[in-house]
Design an enzyme around this catalytic site. Sequence first.
Site: not given
Length: 596
Positions: A139, A262
């Site tokens: 990110h 995740d």
Amino acid sequence: MSALSKRKVVYLYDPDIGAYTYGLGHLMKPHRMRMTHELAMSYGMLERMHVLKPKRASPEAMTAFHTDEYIHFLSSVTPETVEKMQYQKARFLVGDDNPVFEGVFEFCSISAGGSIAASEKINSGAADIAINWAGGLHHAKKREAAGFCYINDIVLGILELLRTYPRVLYIDIDCHHGDGVEEAFYTSDRVMTCSFHKFGEFFPGTGTQDDRGHGKGKGYSVNVPLKDGMNDESFKSLYDPIISKILDVFQPSVVVLQCGADSLAGDKLGCLNLSMKGHAYAVQYFRKRNIPLILLGGGGYTVKNVARAWTYETACAIGMEHDMDLNMPWNQYFEWFGPTYRLDVLESNMVDENVKDNTLDLLREVALAQLQELEGPPSVQMQDVPRESVGRHLGFKREKRDVKDELDERLAQHSRYLYNLQDNGSTDSEGSDSSDTDESTSTVNTWRRGPYRASSVSRINGRHPRHQSPFVSASERKRMSIVTGKYYDIPIQENGFGHYDCGMASTRGTKRKFFQSVLEWDDVSVVDASVNLRTDIVKGLGFSSIHGLASAVERGARDLDEDVEDVVVEAEGIDEEDLEEDQEEDEEDVEMSVDS
């Protein structure tokens, strides 16, 4: 199978990585890498790999992608000094997802150093598969931290790979969109990015199938936006045909696989439903192919499941997943894996929303149709780039220059920033389309995409307004919190640089700020301003004009010269005997005053 078992695997691990913490209660736990290492060691995997402690990335190496100002901030900020650096913190650490913790820069240097070292091992041929579970922080942006990610080790690693390989394929199976990597190579045809991620009211809010790249990179960004509950069967039905088509039309020289955990069932932030073996399918898919492979970590917030998945995928990399006992051997963290104490993560009973309304078929058809538009693998002209000078190669090192002080460094950074502002402001700000030229890569520095907000979607001709142009106005640029999912505006500083407006047309017509100062340039010219300043000074001293002030200064200088001459004449006329007599008289006066 015997040929596959001979694949050279390099495992990169720094023992200090597990000692860092984002803070009490924070979801990101670097300790998960330590747990993965201990679990892999208990299974005897380390003996089958070349285990290395990578060199930590230097600030100079990080600036291959990130800006100097951002790296300087990360290298200097501490929990004790962050209160004094609120302006820089608001610029670089937007929101509360990315705290300043003790050793944040060292943590980043370990993560980035591992990915760079993995690329170097692949480049040199020392490894067929390189593993860095401390990497995968996808990110982070060029000048901004996001989603628990400070330094984008993936981009740094891919840049290293591009020194040797003409084409790099990046695949992201994290639950969140790999927006940082996609943005970095959005205008390039040498790197194809493919992201399988949850989409909707979900961080970071980007990654629709309309996001396909820009300029030369048009068609080389592939996004597969998913809904809640994606299970193993649905994942394979998308992964196999899409990746197979990518290998056919792009023909990558090397693959970088981000294995964010995740997307596993039961993750604290994720909402997909992959099992451990379904997640590892992506690793097994590429191990069967004779393509160099780099495995990186990423997200994952149910720590014991992250360690399980990455340990199993390490076994897949070395080809021992079918020979290992899923009942865990004793290890330092054995109690953490109760009550089953098994190396396994199973699917839950979560409903797969992707099987409704032919969602899977539509996603597959759109992705394959987009890939079909590509005309085959892009040709790249490669040339050897020397890594060091002839003098350094022969052992003649240049003497180090004097170290610059803090003021020199600050002025140099601000000067470069001002130059970049002017340079970016003169390109692509008039609406000209330079996407088909070689200069199109410069747009990636100024291009910012706003997040998708499903609750306030208004479509124009069947498309979201954000996709009408690759450039977004300042009013549309927002950020989402990875924890809360709430949107917030980017702070545009009033006194200082409009940091996020760098190179954007919206900054035209605004007043130039000068080195973070509160002083602003007036509308009058510099010459008029200097004349006005001199007039104010003259009137403040009580003179009617500059000529009167000059005459007074001249008269004062003549009077001062005359006084000095008088003092010199008087000093030359004094006799030494008179001086001795005066001194004796002074001493007698002092003695008389003491006696009295």
